[in-house]
Design a protein around this motif. Structure first.
Motif, PDB file in Angstrom:
ATOM      1  N   GLN A  55       0.825  -1.205   0.000  1.00 27.69           N
ATOM      2  CA  GLN A  55       0.000   0.000   0.000  1.00 27.69           C
ATOM      3  C   GLN A  55       0.864   1.262   0.000  1.00 27.69           C
ATOM      4  O   GLN A  55       0.552   2.233  -0.699  1.00 27.69           O
ATOM      5  CB  GLN A  55      -0.920   0.005   1.224  1.00 27.69           C
ATOM      6  CG  GLN A  55      -2.090  -0.945   1.132  1.00 27.69           C
ATOM      7  CD  GLN A  55      -3.057  -0.768   2.292  1.00 27.69           C
ATOM      8  OE1 GLN A  55      -3.004   0.229   3.008  1.00 27.69           O
ATOM      9  NE2 GLN A  55      -3.938  -1.749   2.481  1.00 27.69           N
ATOM     10  N   ALA A  56       1.943   1.246   0.774  1.00 30.96           N
ATOM     11  CA  ALA A  56       2.831   2.408   0.835  1.00 30.96           C
ATOM     12  C   ALA A  56       3.453   2.686  -0.532  1.00 30.96           C
ATOM     13  O   ALA A  56       3.507   3.848  -0.985  1.00 30.96           O
ATOM     14  CB  ALA A  56       3.919   2.175   1.876  1.00 30.96           C
ATOM     15  N   ALA A  57       3.929   1.635  -1.212  1.00 33.84           N
ATOM     16  CA  ALA A  57       4.540   1.819  -2.531  1.00 33.84           C
ATOM     17  C   ALA A  57       3.523   2.354  -3.539  1.00 33.84           C
ATOM     18  O   ALA A  57       3.818   3.277  -4.314  1.00 33.84           O
ATOM     19  CB  ALA A  57       5.132   0.501  -3.013  1.00 33.84           C
ATOM     20  N   ASN A  58       2.315   1.789  -3.519  1.00 35.34           N
ATOM     21  CA  ASN A  58       1.282   2.255  -4.453  1.00 35.34           C
ATOM     22  C   ASN A  58       0.919   3.714  -4.181  1.00 35.34           C
ATOM     23  O   ASN A  58       0.731   4.501  -5.117  1.00 35.34           O
ATOM     24  CB  ASN A  58       0.040   1.371  -4.330  1.00 35.34           C
ATOM     25  CG  ASN A  58       0.277  -0.042  -4.842  1.00 35.34           C
ATOM     26  OD1 ASN A  58       1.152  -0.262  -5.687  1.00 35.34           O
ATOM     27  ND2 ASN A  58      -0.477  -1.005  -4.326  1.00 35.34           N
ATOM     28  N   GLN A  63       1.105   9.439  -5.786  1.00 34.26           N
ATOM     29  CA  GLN A  63       1.397  10.827  -5.434  1.00 34.26           C
ATOM     30  C   GLN A  63       2.519  11.420  -6.281  1.00 34.26           C
ATOM     31  O   GLN A  63       2.811  12.612  -6.176  1.00 34.26           O
ATOM     32  CB  GLN A  63       1.784  10.916  -3.959  1.00 34.26           C
ATOM     33  CG  GLN A  63       0.644  10.583  -2.999  1.00 34.26           C
ATOM     34  CD  GLN A  63       1.102  10.491  -1.552  1.00 34.26           C
ATOM     35  OE1 GLN A  63       2.309  10.437  -1.259  1.00 34.26           O
ATOM     36  NE2 GLN A  63       0.148  10.474  -0.630  1.00 34.26           N
ATOM     37  N   GLY A  64       3.158  10.594  -7.112  1.00 30.32           N
ATOM     38  CA  GLY A  64       4.246  11.068  -7.957  1.00 30.32           C
ATOM     39  C   GLY A  64       5.566  11.251  -7.223  1.00 30.32           C
ATOM     40  O   GLY A  64       6.497  11.869  -7.753  1.00 30.32           O
ATOM     41  N   ILE A  65       5.662  10.711  -5.987  1.00 28.88           N
ATOM     42  CA  ILE A  65       6.895  10.842  -5.203  1.00 28.88           C
ATOM     43  C   ILE A  65       7.901   9.768  -5.602  1.00 28.88           C
ATOM     44  O   ILE A  65       9.096  10.045  -5.791  1.00 28.88           O
ATOM     45  CB  ILE A  65       6.574  10.752  -3.695  1.00 28.88           C
ATOM     46  CG1 ILE A  65       5.675  11.913  -3.275  1.00 28.88           C
ATOM     47  CG2 ILE A  65       7.852  10.742  -2.866  1.00 28.88           C
ATOM     48  CD1 ILE A  65       5.183  11.837  -1.846  1.00 28.88           C
ATOM     49  N   LEU A  66       7.436   8.528  -5.748  1.00 28.57           N
ATOM     50  CA  LEU A  66       8.305   7.411  -6.125  1.00 28.57           C
ATOM     51  C   LEU A  66       8.256   7.242  -7.637  1.00 28.57           C
ATOM     52  O   LEU A  66       7.203   6.898  -8.204  1.00 28.57           O
ATOM     53  CB  LEU A  66       7.850   6.138  -5.412  1.00 28.57           C
ATOM     54  CG  LEU A  66       8.678   4.882  -5.665  1.00 28.57           C
ATOM     55  CD1 LEU A  66      10.127   5.083  -5.234  1.00 28.57           C
ATOM     56  CD2 LEU A  66       8.070   3.680  -4.950  1.00 28.57           C
ATOM     57  N   LYS A  67       9.396   7.478  -8.278  1.00 33.67           N
ATOM     58  CA  LYS A  67       9.465   7.405  -9.734  1.00 33.67           C
ATOM     59  C   LYS A  67      10.511   6.376 -10.158  1.00 33.67           C
ATOM     60  O   LYS A  67      11.286   5.888  -9.339  1.00 33.67           O
ATOM     61  CB  LYS A  67       9.820   8.780 -10.312  1.00 33.67           C
ATOM     62  CG  LYS A  67       8.837   9.890  -9.920  1.00 33.67           C
ATOM     63  CD  LYS A  67       9.296  11.244 -10.449  1.00 33.67           C
ATOM     64  CE  LYS A  67       8.323  12.339 -10.039  1.00 33.67           C
ATOM     65  NZ  LYS A  67       8.750  13.678 -10.503  1.00 33.67           N
ATOM     66  N   GLU A  68      10.532   6.073 -11.442  1.00 33.07           N
ATOM     67  CA  GLU A  68      11.533   5.143 -11.978  1.00 33.07           C
ATOM     68  C   GLU A  68      12.932   5.695 -11.715  1.00 33.07           C
ATOM     69  O   GLU A  68      13.202   6.874 -11.950  1.00 33.07           O
ATOM     70  CB  GLU A  68      11.329   4.938 -13.470  1.00 33.07           C
ATOM     71  CG  GLU A  68      10.062   4.171 -13.821  1.00 33.07           C
ATOM     72  CD  GLU A  68       9.950   3.882 -15.307  1.00 33.07           C
ATOM     73  OE1 GLU A  68      10.965   4.090 -16.025  1.00 33.07           O
ATOM     74  OE2 GLU A  68       8.870   3.461 -15.754  1.00 33.07           O
ATOM     75  N   GLY A  69      13.811   4.829 -11.203  1.00 34.34           N
ATOM     76  CA  GLY A  69      15.172   5.242 -10.878  1.00 34.34           C
ATOM     77  C   GLY A  69      15.333   5.725  -9.455  1.00 34.34           C
ATOM     78  O   GLY A  69      16.458   5.941  -8.997  1.00 34.34           O
ATOM     79  N   GLY A  70      14.217   5.906  -8.735  1.00 37.54           N
ATOM     80  CA  GLY A  70      14.296   6.321  -7.340  1.00 37.54           C
ATOM     81  C   GLY A  70      14.535   5.119  -6.423  1.00 37.54           C
ATOM     82  O   GLY A  70      14.826   4.016  -6.870  1.00 37.54           O
ATOM     83  N   SER A  71      14.405   5.349  -5.130  1.00 34.30           N
ATOM     84  CA  SER A  71      14.583   4.269  -4.161  1.00 34.30           C
ATOM     85  C   SER A  71      13.508   4.374  -3.089  1.00 34.30           C
ATOM     86  O   SER A  71      12.960   5.457  -2.837  1.00 34.30           O
ATOM     87  CB  SER A  71      15.972   4.312  -3.523  1.00 34.30           C
ATOM     88  OG  SER A  71      16.151   5.493  -2.770  1.00 34.30           O
ATOM     89  N   LEU A  72      13.215   3.248  -2.468  1.00 35.53           N
ATOM     90  CA  LEU A  72      12.181   3.168  -1.442  1.00 35.53           C
ATOM     91  C   LEU A  72      12.744   2.388  -0.260  1.00 35.53           C
ATOM     92  O   LEU A  72      13.262   1.275  -0.434  1.00 35.53           O
ATOM     93  CB  LEU A  72      10.939   2.474  -2.004  1.00 35.53           C
ATOM     94  CG  LEU A  72       9.797   2.178  -1.027  1.00 35.53           C
ATOM     95  CD1 LEU A  72       9.273   3.462  -0.400  1.00 35.53           C
ATOM     96  CD2 LEU A  72       8.665   1.422  -1.731  1.00 35.53           C
TER      97      LEU A  72
END
Length: 476
Positions: A55-58, A63-72
């Motif tokens: 749920q957090a990742a989705n 929200q546009g915060i996590l994008k391709e190339g980012g990290s979680l």
């Protein structure tokens, strides 16, 4: 020369007593951070940890915060995984077991607020001030040994309870000598953390040109690789959590995934290893792999990281289990007694017309009100709604207002100073008792708070009676 060093010890000791008392007391409370987290964020479970991660990742992607190339990064709590803190590139958030989302898990978190007070006294450059206090504490310990070394054995065995002045001096010396290794450890590790941050800042401004990832890699802390900018299918965090659990044999307390949706993606997972000095075990693996790319333990850790990890373990008591936590807490309370003894002894020797005398007197009241300030902060953390705007501006104001109120109270600067200080110290003991009962889970928390409320009311009433009572003249 010995008289000169004694004066230096007295002056510097009086000056650093307030910040040192704050650092010591908040440090004692933070030993029980897991229990405090459960008190603040404990909810009836409606989510599992894997569901909360997905749920957090989705949510971050929407929200546009996590994008391709980012990290979680995920930071599950020790017991059950909740609260689940996570960071996707723009502020820390948290999910509770009932699905409640805390949008700012730093400002809306009493434990983090206490940690900020402990580390930096809530000041912008307070980390360096706290480091300076640690360095001065180390100087005072060495200075005190030099001054009292000729009569050390006699003074260790000496306690004069009949003398109002000498008993505080004897208490100060006795506790200082008995807890000297503990005090030295905290002075050295506290100063080292400050110097390390300063050293890192200088390196980032110099040869590393702001590249923090390269600096952390050189220090032995694994970082996610650079993105290849080649899109790849993304496994859900729940699947990577299951893979990390299989490779570690335990639930990770940190899970970092990156680069997101990229061919170069790797996962860094760490877990606790029990009672070793440096308890962290860290593995790096690729999604779907049967074996990790690297497995870092205490015996194969980079020297710089091993030293840093040892300092962290010593400072926060991360090894040895709950027994060591209670031992460190008892020693910390004893060291607070040493500070009180030194301040009370100085109170009887400083000129009453000087500013240092009034500063020392207010320091005593400040130290006595610290438990009630902490208690007020934890009550606000428990009962303020998670989505309330007040939650994000109330911390750390609740702590500082309740702590400083008796210092600014007119009665604290008059003849009733000692009585006011005793009142707040006694009230603080009841606050500690209620926190301890919650930490030990010996009974329903409602009864613990009710007992603290009743006892605190009785103490406040007794204190008010003492403050208003006039001493009758002696009989002729």
């Amino acid at each position: 020369m010995r008289r000169y060093w004694t004066q230096v010890h007295n002056w510097v000791g009086v000056l650093i007593t307030p910040p040192l008392a704050i650092i010591f007391f908040t440090g004692i409370v933070l030993f029980f951070h897991d229990a405090l987290y459960q008190w603040e964020f404990g909810r009836q479970g409606q989510l599992t940890l894997p569901q909360a991660m997905d749920q957090a990742a989705n949510r971050l992607e929407q929200q546009g915060i996590l994008k391709e190339g980012g990290s979680l990064s995920f930071y599950p709590a020790e017991e059950g995984g909740f609260p689940l803190m996570y960071y996707g590139g723009k502020g820390y958030q948290a999910i509770l077991a009932d699905g409640t989302v805390l949008k700012d898990a730093i400002r809306g978190n009493a434990g983090r607020t206490l940690l900020n007070i402990h580390d930096s006294l809530s000041l912008p450059m307070g980390l360096y001030l706290a480091g300076l206090v640690a360095v001065l504490m180390l100087v005072l310990l060495i200075n005190g040994l030099v001054v009292h070394w000729p009569n050390l054995k006699r003074q260790f065995q000496q306690y004069r309870p009949d003398s109002a002045k000498d008993k505080w001096l004897d208490l100060h010396k006795l506790v200082g000598i008995a807890s000297l290794p503990y005090l030295l450890m905290y002075a050295i590790t506290g100063a080292a953390f400050c110097l390390l941050v300063l050293y890192q800042a200088l390196l980032l401004m110099g040869p590393y040109q702001g590249d923090r990832s390269a600096l952390m890699n050189d220090m032995g802390f694994a970082q996610v690789p650079q993105a290849a900018k080649v899109a790849a299918a993304q496994l859900p965090p729940s699947a990577l959590l299951a893979q990390s659990q299989a490779l570690l044999g335990a639930q990770p307390n940190r899970l970092t995934i990156g680069p997101w949706k990229d061919q170069n993606q790797q996962v860094i997972a760490t877990s606790s290893r029990g009672r070793e000095l440096v308890e962290t075990r860290e593995i790096i693996f690729t999604p779907g792999a049967k074996a990790p790319l690297s497995d870092i333990r205490q015996d194969n850790m980079d020297p710089s990281r091993l030293i840093y990890g040892a300092f962290v373990a010593l400072h926060y008591g991360h090894f040895g289990g709950i027994t060591l936590i209670w031992l460190f807490s008892a020693l910390g309370i004893a060291c607070l007694g040493m500070l009180f003894g030194g301040a009370l002894r100085a109170h009887g020797r400083l000129p009453k017309s000087g500013w240092l005398y009034h500063y020392n007197r207010k320091s005593l009241v400040l130290a006595g009100s610290l438990p009630l300030g902490t208690l007020a902060l934890l009550l606000a953390a428990r009962y303020l709604p998670m989505d309330s705007p007040a939650r994000f501006w109330a911390f750390p104001w609740v702590f500082w207002v309740v702590t400083l109120l008796p210092v600014l109270w007119p009665m604290a600067v008059g003849t009733g100073r000692r009585r006011v200080a005793c009142l707040w110290w006694t009230g603080g003991l009841f606050a500690l008792a209620s926190l301890g009962s919650i930490a030990l889970k010996q009974g329903p928390e409602l009864w613990a708070w009710a007992l603290a409320l009743v006892a605190g009311t009785l103490v406040l009433g007794a204190g008010a009676a003492l403050l208003t009572r006039r001493l009758s003249p002696p009989a002729s």
